[in-house]
Design an enzyme around this catalytic site. Structure first.
Site, PDB file in Angstrom:
ATOM      1  N   TYR A 212      11.287 -46.930  28.087  1.00  0.00           N
ATOM      2  CA  TYR A 212      10.273 -46.389  27.177  1.00  0.00           C
ATOM      3  C   TYR A 212       8.887 -46.884  27.588  1.00  0.00           C
ATOM      4  CZ  TYR A 212       7.377 -45.938  23.008  1.00  0.00           C
ATOM      5  OH  TYR A 212       6.349 -45.658  22.150  1.00  0.00           O
TER       6      TYR A 212
ATOM      7  N   SER B 299       1.420 -47.154  24.213  1.00  0.00           N
ATOM      8  CA  SER B 299       2.184 -48.078  23.373  1.00  0.00           C
ATOM      9  C   SER B 299       1.892 -49.517  23.760  1.00  0.00           C
ATOM     10  CB  SER B 299       3.688 -47.800  23.525  1.00  0.00           C
ATOM     11  OG  SER B 299       4.455 -48.826  22.942  1.00  0.00           O
TER      12      SER B 299
END
Length: 336
Positions: free
Chosen positions: A153, A128
């Site tokens: 995350y 990501s």
């Protein structure tokens, strides 16, 4: 004809990757746990379209379940694994960290073991853009260090890159991590800004714009994301003989391991996104301007030189075109 394992196959990117593979005549085994992070009905609708293809097989399993993952890999051999299953979302990680530990860490560890035991020729997995965290040098380059994540995350995605590297180094597992930059498009995730903004504009309810709407995101259309994934999947990484331990390149390795950005390389302010949606929806938005949220970064922008050099591909879909396609799908899917 090759056989691919696509995890998170009922998710946004997984669905599109599986669709493209099936359209070109490949076999796809899709795995998903169909959790309720967002509407399961949308995931089931994606799956229904995939099951129309004779080359598709679906396995409902949670990768955090070690036995279920072992059974998945024992059932057949895969020419490549495209791992897109994960607990997504920055803000949700602030309120439910356990979900990220289970899915993004335990699940990924079980997947790595499956690939190791089966001697998978290539593992491609989703990282990501959030891993860049506190980095302030724009555009973000894979050659920058990413040691200061701003959310759990992001930390789990960075951990995935490190875990994959250890398996590449220890067992020779070819592994490529892809740092996606704000994927959007038809069949997207309802928790993403462009999706929730569309819903709010049509309902006449307010939109919250953080950082006074000045946050910039490198919105990348789903077809460009998929093209990048499949081009990389066809090129397993080899050890880099020029890699130096006294001056290590974070994007490459002495092991068969690589990291690439996949982004549009054209950051857009969220206020511009809202204006683009207004134009395609034919309605005005009601906007609440709010300060920056914890865990967010003010701008994301991908340096895609590595992707372009090694695959010959660069994402190029303009925001106006991509949002137009999304709005057309949204109206058709929800009957609006």
């Amino acid at each position: 004809m090759s056989t691919f394992l696509v995890t998170g196959v009922a998710g946004f990117i997984g669905y599109h990757v599986a669709s493209r593979l099936l359209e070109r005549g490949e076999r796809v085994t899709g795995c998903d746990n169909l959790n309720d992070y967002y509407a399961v009905s949308l995931k089931e609708a994606r799956l229904a379209r995939l099951t129309e293809h004779a080359g598709f097989r679906f396995v409902r399993a949670d990768l955090a379940d070690r036995d279920a993952t072992a059974t998945l890999f024992a059932g057949e051999r895969f020419d490549a694994v495209i791992h897109l299953a994960a607990q997504a979302g920055v803000r949700y990680s602030l309120v439910n960290p356990a979900a990220y530990i289970d899915s993004n860490l335990t699940g990924f560890a079980n997947l790595l073991e499956g690939c190791r035991r089966q001697e998978t020729p290539h593992l491609v997995y989703a990282s990501s853009s959030s891993v860049y965290g506190a980095n302030s040098t724009v555009p973000f380059s894979e050659h920058h260090t990413v040691d200061h994540p701003l959310s759990l995350y992001a930390a789990t995605k960075k951990a995935n890159e490190l875990m994959a590297h250890s398996y590449a180094a220890l067992y020779g597992l070819p592994a490529t991590g892809l740092r996606f930059f704000t994927a959007y498009g038809p069949w997207g995730r309802p928790d993403m800004a462009y999706f929730s903004f569309t819903r709010a504009i049509l309902a006449g309810t307010p939109i919250d714009l953080y950082n006074q709407g000045r946050m910039q995101r490198d919105f990348t259309y789903i077809d460009d994301i998929v093209e990048g994934i499949l081009r990389v999947a066809g090129q397993p990484p080899a050890p880099d003989p020029g890699w130096r331990s006294d001056h290590p390149d974070p994007a490459r390795s002495f092991a068969p391991w690589r990291v690439y950005n996949i982004g549009n390389n054209r950051p857009v302010e969220l206020l511009t996104l809202v204006q683009t949606l207004e134009a395609h929806l034919g309605r005005s938005a009601v906007v609440n301007f709010l300060p920056m949220q914890p865990g967010e970064v003010p701008v994301t922008c991908a340096d895609i030189d590595g992707l372009t050099r090694d695959t010959g591909f660069a994402p190029a879909t303009p925001l106006d075109e991509g949002i137009g396609r999304f709005v057309a799908w949204y109206r058709a899917y929800y009957g609006l």
